[in-house]
Design a protein around this motif. Structure first.
Motif, PDB file in Angstrom:
ATOM      1  N   THR A  45      13.854  96.626  45.355  1.00 56.79           N
ATOM      2  CA  THR A  45      12.871  97.696  45.132  1.00 56.79           C
ATOM      3  C   THR A  45      13.047  98.326  43.754  1.00 56.79           C
ATOM      4  O   THR A  45      12.073  98.536  43.027  1.00 56.79           O
ATOM      5  CB  THR A  45      13.001  98.769  46.236  1.00 56.79           C
ATOM      6  N   TYR A  46      14.284  98.594  43.370  1.00 57.33           N
ATOM      7  CA  TYR A  46      14.535  99.165  42.054  1.00 57.33           C
ATOM      8  C   TYR A  46      14.145  98.194  40.939  1.00 57.33           C
ATOM      9  O   TYR A  46      13.645  98.622  39.890  1.00 57.33           O
ATOM     10  CB  TYR A  46      15.988  99.615  41.910  1.00 57.33           C
ATOM     11  N   LEU A  47      14.352  96.892  41.149  1.00 54.15           N
ATOM     12  CA  LEU A  47      13.898  95.913  40.150  1.00 54.15           C
ATOM     13  C   LEU A  47      12.387  95.972  40.001  1.00 54.15           C
ATOM     14  O   LEU A  47      11.862  95.915  38.887  1.00 54.15           O
ATOM     15  CB  LEU A  47      14.338  94.498  40.547  1.00 54.15           C
TER      16      LEU A  47
ATOM     17  N   SER B 157      19.308  99.775  35.878  1.00 51.97           N
ATOM     18  CA  SER B 157      20.709 100.172  36.057  1.00 51.97           C
ATOM     19  C   SER B 157      21.011 100.456  37.526  1.00 51.97           C
ATOM     20  O   SER B 157      22.066 100.068  38.027  1.00 51.97           O
ATOM     21  CB  SER B 157      21.066 101.372  35.178  1.00 51.97           C
ATOM     22  N   GLU B 158      20.078 101.100  38.226  1.00 51.21           N
ATOM     23  CA  GLU B 158      20.287 101.328  39.663  1.00 51.21           C
ATOM     24  C   GLU B 158      20.309 100.004  40.423  1.00 51.21           C
ATOM     25  O   GLU B 158      21.153  99.786  41.283  1.00 51.21           O
ATOM     26  CB  GLU B 158      19.199 102.242  40.249  1.00 51.21           C
TER      27      GLU B 158
ATOM     28  N   GLN C 152      19.067  87.933  43.564  1.00 44.37           N
ATOM     29  CA  GLN C 152      18.580  89.183  42.969  1.00 44.37           C
ATOM     30  C   GLN C 152      19.212  89.432  41.602  1.00 44.37           C
ATOM     31  O   GLN C 152      18.568  89.967  40.706  1.00 44.37           O
ATOM     32  CB  GLN C 152      18.827  90.366  43.908  1.00 44.37           C
ATOM     33  N   LEU C 153      20.471  89.038  41.442  1.00 46.08           N
ATOM     34  CA  LEU C 153      21.117  89.154  40.136  1.00 46.08           C
ATOM     35  C   LEU C 153      20.391  88.274  39.123  1.00 46.08           C
ATOM     36  O   LEU C 153      20.171  88.667  37.973  1.00 46.08           O
ATOM     37  CB  LEU C 153      22.598  88.784  40.227  1.00 46.08           C
TER      38      LEU C 153
ATOM     39  N   SER D 100      14.532  89.939  33.890  1.00 43.10           N
ATOM     40  CA  SER D 100      13.685  91.121  33.724  1.00 43.10           C
ATOM     41  C   SER D 100      12.989  91.125  32.370  1.00 43.10           C
ATOM     42  O   SER D 100      13.367  90.409  31.444  1.00 43.10           O
ATOM     43  CB  SER D 100      14.516  92.387  33.884  1.00 43.10           C
ATOM     44  N   GLU D 101      11.972  91.961  32.293  1.00 44.77           N
ATOM     45  CA  GLU D 101      11.207  92.104  31.053  1.00 44.77           C
ATOM     46  C   GLU D 101      11.950  92.936  30.011  1.00 44.77           C
ATOM     47  O   GLU D 101      11.585  92.949  28.851  1.00 44.77           O
ATOM     48  CB  GLU D 101       9.840  92.744  31.357  1.00 44.77           C
ATOM     49  N   SER D 102      12.987  93.647  30.435  1.00 48.98           N
ATOM     50  CA  SER D 102      13.744  94.487  29.512  1.00 48.98           C
ATOM     51  C   SER D 102      14.521  93.619  28.524  1.00 48.98           C
ATOM     52  O   SER D 102      15.329  92.777  28.913  1.00 48.98           O
ATOM     53  CB  SER D 102      14.718  95.383  30.280  1.00 48.98           C
ATOM     54  N   VAL D 103      14.279  93.830  27.246  1.00 52.98           N
ATOM     55  CA  VAL D 103      14.936  93.040  26.201  1.00 52.98           C
ATOM     56  C   VAL D 103      16.451  93.237  26.247  1.00 52.98           C
ATOM     57  O   VAL D 103      17.216  92.310  25.979  1.00 52.98           O
ATOM     58  CB  VAL D 103      14.379  93.427  24.811  1.00 52.98           C
ATOM     59  N   ASN D 104      16.903  94.416  26.626  1.00 50.71           N
ATOM     60  CA  ASN D 104      18.333  94.707  26.667  1.00 50.71           C
ATOM     61  C   ASN D 104      19.055  93.966  27.784  1.00 50.71           C
ATOM     62  O   ASN D 104      20.263  93.780  27.722  1.00 50.71           O
ATOM     63  CB  ASN D 104      18.579  96.210  26.830  1.00 50.71           C
TER      64      ASN D 104
END
Length: 135
Positions: free
Chosen positions: A18-20, A26-27, A56-57, A63-67
């Motif tokens: 859900t957080y993803l 981070s959560e 899930q990892l 993820s779309e986050s570049v970081n």
């Protein structure tokens, strides 16, 4: 208590998923790490919940986050998830196929387009066979 740990692990994974979906990485990572810690047995054996946490990892690393984005790590972790599911189930189990399809997506993100196509086409063939055998 081991029985309760299964429920805790599954709940942590549901929270992570859900957080993803909310891009709260981070959560999500915290919940994934805790599920992996709980589900990794002291004797080294793993559970189905562990395989799901690995999947899930892999999503986290896709993820779309570049970081956070790390296609190579996503491929590695999702491959481990696939192998763990395959240990418990035969090749055409829906858990294995979901992990394999996610693996195909990770390969694509990693620039391995031909291998991605091979994996995804094999998932499609397995799904067609499963649906054909049901009728």
């Amino acid at each position: 208590e081991p029985r309760m740990q299964v429920h805790i692990g599954a709940t942590l994974i549901a929270l992570a998923r859900t957080y993803l979906d909310l891009d709260r990485y981070s959560e999500a990572k915290g919940f994934i790490d805790e599920a992996l810690r709980i589900e990794k047995r002291k004797d080294g054996r793993v559970s189905l919940t562990y395989a799901t946490a690995l999947l899930q990892l892999g999503r986290y690393y896709m993820s779309e986050s570049v970081n956070i984005r790390n296609p190579q790590e996503a491929v590695r972790v999702i491959n481990e998830s696939m192998r763990t599911y395959a240990y418990f189930f035969r090749e055409r189990n829906h858990f294995v196929l979901i992990a394999k399809a996610t693996f195909g997506r990770a390969l694509r993100m990693n620039g391995e387009l031909e291998r991605s196509i091979e994996v995804l086409e094999s998932v499609l063939r397995a799904c067609i066979m499963m649906n054909t055998n049901r009728d």
